[in-house]
Scaffold this motif. Structure first.
Motif, PDB file in Angstrom:
ATOM      1  N   PHE A  15       0.831  -1.208   0.000  1.00 42.80           N
ATOM      2  CA  PHE A  15       0.000   0.000   0.000  1.00 42.80           C
ATOM      3  C   PHE A  15       0.865   1.256   0.000  1.00 42.80           C
ATOM      4  N   PHE A  16       2.057   1.175   0.588  1.00 45.83           N
ATOM      5  CA  PHE A  16       2.972   2.314   0.599  1.00 45.83           C
ATOM      6  C   PHE A  16       3.668   2.540  -0.742  1.00 45.83           C
ATOM      7  N   GLU A  17       3.587   1.580  -1.642  1.00 49.81           N
ATOM      8  CA  GLU A  17       4.178   1.753  -2.967  1.00 49.81           C
ATOM      9  C   GLU A  17       3.521   2.902  -3.722  1.00 49.81           C
ATOM     10  N   ALA A  18       2.334   3.283  -3.309  1.00 52.49           N
ATOM     11  CA  ALA A  18       1.639   4.396  -3.966  1.00 52.49           C
ATOM     12  C   ALA A  18       2.409   5.705  -3.816  1.00 52.49           C
ATOM     13  N   PHE A  19       3.213   5.822  -2.751  1.00 54.83           N
ATOM     14  CA  PHE A  19       3.981   7.055  -2.544  1.00 54.83           C
ATOM     15  C   PHE A  19       5.111   7.220  -3.557  1.00 54.83           C
ATOM     16  N   LYS A  20       5.449   6.194  -4.299  1.00 53.47           N
ATOM     17  CA  LYS A  20       6.481   6.300  -5.327  1.00 53.47           C
ATOM     18  C   LYS A  20       5.954   6.944  -6.607  1.00 53.47           C
ATOM     19  N   ILE A  31      -2.309  11.804  -0.070  1.00 57.07           N
ATOM     20  CA  ILE A  31      -1.352  11.294   0.919  1.00 57.07           C
ATOM     21  C   ILE A  31      -2.046  11.094   2.263  1.00 57.07           C
ATOM     22  N   LYS A  32      -2.853  12.065   2.670  1.00 52.65           N
ATOM     23  CA  LYS A  32      -3.587  11.934   3.937  1.00 52.65           C
ATOM     24  C   LYS A  32      -4.595  10.785   3.882  1.00 52.65           C
ATOM     25  N   LEU A  33      -5.225  10.609   2.731  1.00 50.82           N
ATOM     26  CA  LEU A  33      -6.177   9.507   2.572  1.00 50.82           C
ATOM     27  C   LEU A  33      -5.477   8.155   2.706  1.00 50.82           C
ATOM     28  N   ILE A  34      -4.343   8.004   2.043  1.00 49.55           N
ATOM     29  CA  ILE A  34      -3.600   6.735   2.100  1.00 49.55           C
ATOM     30  C   ILE A  34      -3.133   6.460   3.525  1.00 49.55           C
ATOM     31  N   LEU A  35      -2.602   7.468   4.203  1.00 52.90           N
ATOM     32  CA  LEU A  35      -2.133   7.271   5.577  1.00 52.90           C
ATOM     33  C   LEU A  35      -3.289   6.980   6.543  1.00 52.90           C
ATOM     34  N   THR A  36      -4.434   7.599   6.301  1.00 55.43           N
ATOM     35  CA  THR A  36      -5.600   7.347   7.151  1.00 55.43           C
ATOM     36  C   THR A  36      -6.095   5.914   6.974  1.00 55.43           C
ATOM     37  N   ILE A  37      -6.208   5.471   5.729  1.00 55.12           N
ATOM     38  CA  ILE A  37      -6.661   4.102   5.470  1.00 55.12           C
ATOM     39  C   ILE A  37      -5.644   3.098   6.010  1.00 55.12           C
ATOM     40  N   TRP A  38      -4.369   3.396   5.873  1.00 53.86           N
ATOM     41  CA  TRP A  38      -3.328   2.506   6.386  1.00 53.86           C
ATOM     42  C   TRP A  38      -3.427   2.399   7.915  1.00 53.86           C
ATOM     43  N   THR A  39      -3.597   3.525   8.586  1.00 56.07           N
ATOM     44  CA  THR A  39      -3.734   3.529  10.046  1.00 56.07           C
ATOM     45  C   THR A  39      -4.995   2.779  10.461  1.00 56.07           C
ATOM     46  N   TYR A 108      -8.898  -0.780   1.177  1.00 56.17           N
ATOM     47  CA  TYR A 108      -7.768  -0.855   0.251  1.00 56.17           C
ATOM     48  C   TYR A 108      -8.260  -0.955  -1.186  1.00 56.17           C
ATOM     49  N   LEU A 109      -9.300  -1.754  -1.400  1.00 60.28           N
ATOM     50  CA  LEU A 109      -9.868  -1.892  -2.741  1.00 60.28           C
ATOM     51  C   LEU A 109     -10.402  -0.556  -3.247  1.00 60.28           C
ATOM     52  N   ILE A 110     -11.119   0.154  -2.405  1.00 59.91           N
ATOM     53  CA  ILE A 110     -11.697   1.447  -2.816  1.00 59.91           C
ATOM     54  C   ILE A 110     -10.601   2.452  -3.140  1.00 59.91           C
ATOM     55  N   VAL A 111      -9.579   2.551  -2.291  1.00 61.42           N
ATOM     56  CA  VAL A 111      -8.493   3.513  -2.541  1.00 61.42           C
ATOM     57  C   VAL A 111      -7.710   3.133  -3.791  1.00 61.42           C
ATOM     58  N   ARG A 112      -7.434   1.857  -3.969  1.00 60.32           N
ATOM     59  CA  ARG A 112      -6.686   1.439  -5.163  1.00 60.32           C
ATOM     60  C   ARG A 112      -7.477   1.707  -6.442  1.00 60.32           C
ATOM     61  N   LEU A 113      -8.766   1.399  -6.431  1.00 64.43           N
ATOM     62  CA  LEU A 113      -9.595   1.689  -7.605  1.00 64.43           C
ATOM     63  C   LEU A 113      -9.675   3.193  -7.857  1.00 64.43           C
ATOM     64  N   PHE A 114      -9.812   3.972  -6.792  1.00 64.81           N
ATOM     65  CA  PHE A 114      -9.850   5.432  -6.911  1.00 64.81           C
ATOM     66  C   PHE A 114      -8.569   5.959  -7.549  1.00 64.81           C
ATOM     67  N   MET A 115      -7.420   5.442  -7.086  1.00 66.00           N
ATOM     68  CA  MET A 115      -6.146   5.899  -7.636  1.00 66.00           C
ATOM     69  C   MET A 115      -5.962   5.438  -9.085  1.00 66.00           C
ATOM     70  N   MET A 116      -6.400   4.230  -9.404  1.00 70.83           N
ATOM     71  CA  MET A 116      -6.244   3.728 -10.767  1.00 70.83           C
ATOM     72  C   MET A 116      -7.143   4.489 -11.742  1.00 70.83           C
ATOM     73  N   ILE A 117      -8.343   4.835 -11.315  1.00 76.13           N
ATOM     74  CA  ILE A 117      -9.286   5.513 -12.209  1.00 76.13           C
ATOM     75  C   ILE A 117      -8.979   7.009 -12.311  1.00 76.13           C
ATOM     76  N   THR A 122      -1.412   2.774 -12.639  1.00 76.13           N
ATOM     77  CA  THR A 122      -1.514   1.333 -12.882  1.00 76.13           C
ATOM     78  C   THR A 122      -0.133   0.720 -12.984  1.00 76.13           C
ATOM     79  N   SER A 123       0.110  -0.226 -12.117  1.00 79.55           N
ATOM     80  CA  SER A 123       1.334  -1.025 -12.175  1.00 79.55           C
ATOM     81  C   SER A 123       0.919  -2.477 -11.978  1.00 79.55           C
ATOM     82  N   TYR A 124       1.815  -3.389 -12.236  1.00 80.81           N
ATOM     83  CA  TYR A 124       1.469  -4.799 -12.105  1.00 80.81           C
ATOM     84  C   TYR A 124       1.104  -5.152 -10.662  1.00 80.81           C
ATOM     85  N   THR A 125       1.860  -4.636  -9.711  1.00 81.47           N
ATOM     86  CA  THR A 125       1.555  -4.948  -8.308  1.00 81.47           C
ATOM     87  C   THR A 125       0.245  -4.301  -7.877  1.00 81.47           C
ATOM     88  N   ASN A 126      -0.002  -3.096  -8.362  1.00 81.25           N
ATOM     89  CA  ASN A 126      -1.255  -2.418  -8.022  1.00 81.25           C
ATOM     90  C   ASN A 126      -2.453  -3.185  -8.575  1.00 81.25           C
TER      91      ASN A 126
END
Length: 190
Positions: A15-20, A31-39, A108-117, A122-126
């Motif tokens: 999930f932290f790979e998104a910061f790259k 960034i705040k959304l990812i850290l909030t969901i991670w926490t 995690y699914l919602i945030v990943r779909l949000f970031m992809m759309i 989009t990366s293979y791991t994502n």
């Protein structure tokens, strides 16, 4: 169980790979959304419920009260447990499914779909972990439906047996038919 925890850890670390991603680095709200969901997902490790069973009497001896109860239960009609009567009771299995789905896989699914759309990240791991989260959410939902369906069938079966069996007279603990004990201690149960 070990593989489940390894998969969970890989999901959390990835999930932290998104910061790259450059797009994510520039957006403070993301960034705040990812850290909030991670926490939020780390709370699942605090809310662990372990199954507990009552200890069995290993001596093999039954006390007088337990012997009478055993005799009573042999003639007793199927009784619906009051906890099972309600479809909304939360067993440890249902609680574990809810924790897993609501604290990790679904957010995690919602945030990943949000970031992809919206951000085209989009990366293979994502893509792999998005599919993994989709599959896990689907399987957990299926398991939840099966658990409730089994409970519904068990309650329906017990109710049907009660209707077919009719009322039964049950003896209380203070009257034993072999000892000629009082006769007034009976109770009718449906």
């Amino acid at each position: 169980l070990l593989l489940v925890y390894i998969g969970t850890a890989a999901d959390i670390v990835e999930f932290f790979e998104a910061f790259k991603e450059e797009v994510v680095k520039r957006d403070r709200m993301l960034i705040k959304l990812i850290l909030t969901i991670w926490t939020w997902s780390l709370l699942q490790f605090v809310l662990v419920i372990t199954a507990q069973r009552a200890r069995k009497d290993q001596s093999g001896l039954l006390s007088g009260v337990n012997q009478r109860r055993k005799k009573i239960s042999e003639v007793e009609a199927p009784v619906i447990n009051e906890a099972e009567e309600s479809y909304c009771t939360c067993t440890p299995e249902i609680f574990g499914i809810a924790i897993s789905m609501l604290l990790q896989d679904l957010p995690y699914l919602i945030v990943r779909l949000f970031m992809m759309i919206n951000y085209d990240t989009t990366s293979y791991t994502n893509i792999f972990f998005t599919l993994k989260n989709t599959l896990v959410c689907t399987l957990l939902t299926y398991r939840l439906v099966v658990v409730y369906w089994e409970r519904f069938r068990r309650i329906r079966r017990a109710r049907k047996a009660l209707r077919e069996a009719g009322p039964h007279v049950l003896l209380s603990d203070d009257s034993d038919p072999e000892e000629g004990g009082g006769g007034g201690g009976g109770a009718i149960r449906r």
